[in-house]
Structures are given as C-alpha cells and as structure tokens.
Design a protein around this motif. Sequence first.
Motif, short mmCIF file in Angstrom:
data_model
loop_
_atom_site.label_atom_id
_atom_site.label_comp_id
_atom_site.label_asym_id
_atom_site.label_seq_id
_atom_site.Cartn_x
_atom_site.Cartn_y
_atom_site.Cartn_z
N ILE A 13 0.94 -6.62 72.40
CA ILE A 13 -0.20 -7.01 73.23
C ILE A 13 0.20 -8.21 74.09
O ILE A 13 0.59 -9.27 73.56
CB ILE A 13 -1.44 -7.32 72.37
N LYS A 73 -1.79 -9.28 76.92
CA LYS A 73 -2.91 -9.69 77.78
C LYS A 73 -2.94 -11.21 77.92
O LYS A 73 -2.27 -11.92 77.16
CB LYS A 73 -4.22 -9.19 77.18
N TYR A 107 -0.51 -14.23 76.12
CA TYR A 107 -1.00 -15.35 75.29
C TYR A 107 -0.39 -16.67 75.78
O TYR A 107 0.05 -17.51 75.00
CB TYR A 107 -0.68 -15.11 73.81
N LEU A 136 -6.74 -2.15 77.47
CA LEU A 136 -7.65 -2.14 76.32
C LEU A 136 -9.12 -2.31 76.71
O LEU A 136 -10.02 -1.94 75.97
CB LEU A 136 -7.26 -3.27 75.35
N ARG A 177 -18.58 -3.98 70.40
CA ARG A 177 -18.10 -4.50 71.68
C ARG A 177 -18.06 -3.34 72.67
O ARG A 177 -19.00 -3.18 73.45
CB ARG A 177 -16.73 -5.17 71.49
N TYR A 180 -8.65 4.99 68.92
CA TYR A 180 -8.50 3.70 68.27
C TYR A 180 -9.81 2.97 68.10
O TYR A 180 -10.85 3.36 68.63
CB TYR A 180 -7.46 2.84 69.00
N HIS A 235 -11.21 -1.35 66.80
CA HIS A 235 -10.77 -2.74 66.71
C HIS A 235 -11.41 -3.42 65.51
O HIS A 235 -12.61 -3.26 65.27
CB HIS A 235 -11.11 -3.48 68.00
N ASN A 245 -4.81 -5.00 64.48
CA ASN A 245 -4.40 -6.18 65.23
C ASN A 245 -3.49 -7.01 64.30
O ASN A 245 -3.12 -6.54 63.22
CB ASN A 245 -5.63 -6.96 65.69
N SER A 246 -3.19 -8.24 64.68
CA SER A 246 -2.26 -9.04 63.86
C SER A 246 -2.76 -9.15 62.42
O SER A 246 -1.98 -9.00 61.48
CB SER A 246 -2.09 -10.44 64.44
N ARG A 254 -1.05 -2.87 66.73
CA ARG A 254 -1.26 -3.59 67.99
C ARG A 254 -1.25 -5.11 67.78
O ARG A 254 -2.25 -5.78 68.04
CB ARG A 254 -2.61 -3.20 68.61
N PRO A 255 -0.13 -5.69 67.35
CA PRO A 255 -0.13 -7.13 67.16
C PRO A 255 -0.10 -7.89 68.47
O PRO A 255 0.63 -7.53 69.40
CB PRO A 255 1.16 -7.39 66.37
N GLY A 256 -0.89 -8.95 68.54
CA GLY A 256 -0.83 -9.88 69.67
C GLY A 256 -0.28 -11.19 69.16
O GLY A 256 0.93 -11.44 69.18
N ILE A 257 -1.16 -12.01 68.61
CA ILE A 257 -0.77 -13.39 68.29
C ILE A 257 0.43 -13.47 67.34
O ILE A 257 1.28 -14.36 67.48
CB ILE A 257 -1.99 -14.20 67.78
N TYR A 313 -5.57 -18.87 69.50
CA TYR A 313 -5.65 -18.00 70.69
C TYR A 313 -6.11 -18.79 71.91
O TYR A 313 -5.60 -18.60 73.01
CB TYR A 313 -6.69 -16.90 70.47
C1 LIG Z 1 -6.38 -8.62 71.71
C2 LIG Z 1 -6.37 -7.33 71.02
C3 LIG Z 1 -5.39 -7.06 70.03
C4 LIG Z 1 -4.43 -8.10 69.52
O1 LIG Z 1 -5.12 -9.02 68.69
P1 LIG Z 1 -4.36 -10.13 67.85
O2 LIG Z 1 -5.40 -10.68 66.95
O3 LIG Z 1 -3.86 -11.13 68.83
O4 LIG Z 1 -3.26 -9.45 67.13
C5 LIG Z 1 -5.35 -5.78 69.53
N1 LIG Z 1 -6.23 -4.82 69.93
C6 LIG Z 1 -7.19 -5.07 70.84
C7 LIG Z 1 -8.13 -3.98 71.23
C8 LIG Z 1 -7.30 -6.32 71.41
O5 LIG Z 1 -8.27 -6.57 72.31
#
Ligand SMILES: *Cc1c(COP(=O)(O)O)cnc(C)c1O
Length: 391
Positions: free
Chosen positions: A48, A50, A54, A96, A148, A175, A177, A217-218, A233-236, A369
């Motif tokens: 991720i 976006k 980060y 997303l 959401r 998917y 969230h 997510n993370s 879908r890891p971001g942070i 974040y």
């Molecule tokens: C931002 C986001 C993520 C990543 O989230 P983290 O907590 O940073 O891992 C994954 N999926 C969706 C839909 C998101 O909006």
Amino acid sequence: MPNPEPAALSRVHAEASDRPTRIRVDLDALAHNLHALRAHAGVPVMGIVKANAYGHGLVPVARHLQAQGVDQLGVAFVEEGVALREAGVTVPILVLGGIHAPQVTRFIEHDLEITVSSPAKLRQVEAAAEALGRKAVIHLKIDTGMERIGVHSENAGPFIEAAVGSRWCTVKGVYSHLACADDPASPMTALQLERFLDACAHFPRIGAPMPLRHLANSGGVLHFPETHLDMVRPGIALYGVMPDPASHATVDLRPALSLVSQVVYFKVVRAGRPVSYGATWAPGVDTRVVTVPIGYGDGYPRALSSRGEVLIRGERHPIVGRVCMDQFMVDLGPGGTAYNEDEVVLIGRQGDAAIACEAVAQAAGTIPYEILTGLNDRIPREYLGGTPGAA
Ligand SMILES: *Cc1c(COP(=O)(O)O)cnc(C)c1O
C-alpha cells in the motif's frame, strides 16, 4: 519502462536542495520488510503506497517495491495510480477508494484496477467500459463491519451475481477492510472474517470461480494469520512501523524513514526568560538552547510543543516552548553543548539512541500514520541503499 536508477535520481533531487532538514528513506529496510511480510504471510503482497507512500515518496517507493518483486500495489485515489503509471510503474495497481463516475474512464485508460462498492457503481463502470470498448478489471468491496464503503455482507449475493455476469467487467478480486486488527485482542476481527467468508461463499454457489480474496491490513498480517487468505495488503508495516501501541512485532521489521535536521542557532537563555510564542515555557536556571529549522509547516506537529524530544550528539533533549511554523527550540541544559550544523534527529537513530515514529506519535497524542503522512513536500527526501537490480 521502469527507470533503472530511481534511487540515484532521487538523490540528485535531494542534493539540489541544500535545506539541512530532510527525510532519509532506507530502501533496503523497505525491501527487507516486504520480504519478511511475504515470508510471514506466505501469500502475495499488495504493497500500500497511498498518501505519498505514507510520507516516504510515492514514485521512488513504488519503483523500488516493483524492483523487489511486489505482486501488486494499492493506492487510495485515481490520481495516485495515474502518477505511478506515468512514472513507468507496470505492476497491477488497485485503487482502494470509492469511485466517482466522471473518473471511471481514466481508471480504464491507465490500466488501474477499480474498487466497485455498490450495484450503482458497477453500472457506472460497465457504462464507461462499454463506451471505451475495453473491459474493466474490478475488485468487489464488501463491508463486514467498517461501515465505510462496500456492500453489506448480508446483501452481497445479488451484487456478486451482477458483477460476475457483467460483460464489461472482469472480477479479479473480492475484499473487505478490518476495523480493529491493530489490536490483537479485539473480537471484531473474527466476526469480520466470518462475514467476509460468508459473502465469498456466493461465488461457488453460483458456479463462478473464486477471485482473489484479500482482507488483511498490517494488523491482520501481524496478528491474525487466518485473515491472510489469497493476498495481504500491508501499509504501515511495510515501512517498519507498528499500527498501534497494542500491536506486537511478530515479524522482524525495520523502520525505513528517518527525519533529520541541523542546529541553526545556539544561545544561552537566562533563567525566567520565556521561549517561543505564547511564552509558555521558561528555564529555572540559565540554560543552553538551540534552534532547529523545521516546524508544523513541514508537518512536524505543533502538539509536540514542550512534549517532543530530539537527539543531538547522541543524547535525548526536550523541545521547549511552542513548535513554530518553521522552527522550534531545544533545551540542552546548563551544561549542554552543540554547535551550529550539528545533526538533529527527530525520527530515527543517532549513535546508540533512537526515537521511533511510534514514540513521536504518542507524544503528539496521535497515531504513527498521521505523523508519517503529515510530513509534506517542503522536506526534501533522500533515498539510501536500493542498489538497482539487487534482490
Ligand atoms: C490503508 C489501507 C490498507 C493498509 O493499512 P495499514 O494499516 O497501513 O496496513 C489496507 N487496505 C485498505 C483498504 C486501506 O485503505
């Protein structure tokens, strides 16, 4: 075509600015985290990126993740996806966020995968795809408890059937969230997983192949292995930062971002003389104070006024008085020494000492974040490591 020298290019940009304040991104840490998370999850990774990755820099980060073999990228808005395509990033990219009808054509033209979150949006995508004569690649968004975007899981049946039957859409993924996965003790995640799997069961029920199911997510990657499914879908966590103080390190992650500056001014402040706007702090004894040229105008939070800390000469020192737009002051104490140009570390390591992004967030009363994504483009970014072609 991917640019073979993203790191070198970005270094040139950073050098073009002689501002002593900068963000240093360790591309090797990023690669390490990608490989560690993929090994831990055992499934493909959608990285991720976006919100300017980060705060780490959208294009250089995406290029590096692509060079490191990331399976897919995820962004929030179509503009972010278009910027990546224009920079030569070729891996699949899912947007997303919820879509707006006038944007749909741009998604398809730039080969961006679309989140379809309602039957009405499905019809918008079909119309745009038909007008272009080109099929859209979509992921269906199911709401399992975030409230959401997405179709509530209990109503997913007809939605899935309409999407699967669409002539102009290819359903690549489905998917949802997670709302509470950063807390390993939350019962919400099990409930969301159950709702999600119930919704996914509609595919075999109507004789359709199961698309890629992704949920984690993370927090999900770190704490809930049963949510890993077909892709994560890891971001942070990709950036080496924990999503929440309740999270724990189940994977060896390395922070990729440091925020550094240099002392621009040194002086003695007499006992009782207040420092900065509002005169909110004054020393009890004569003390040595330095000024650091970064402030809330760069995204360094004003909430750190008299609460934050920095590292100078390997020692921790407090921020005193209000953080200004472009500068703040640090108390070295009566015996402290520092010279102009000394390095100041706001996030990262100096010698044996370190200030984690998580600690900065806690001092500022927010989450990591918001600290990372708040660091704006006034700060030059410098990329270290990441030898092109190295795996
Ligand atoms: C931002 C986001 C993520 C990543 O989230 P983290 O907590 O940073 O891992 C994954 N999926 C969706 C839909 C998101 O909006």
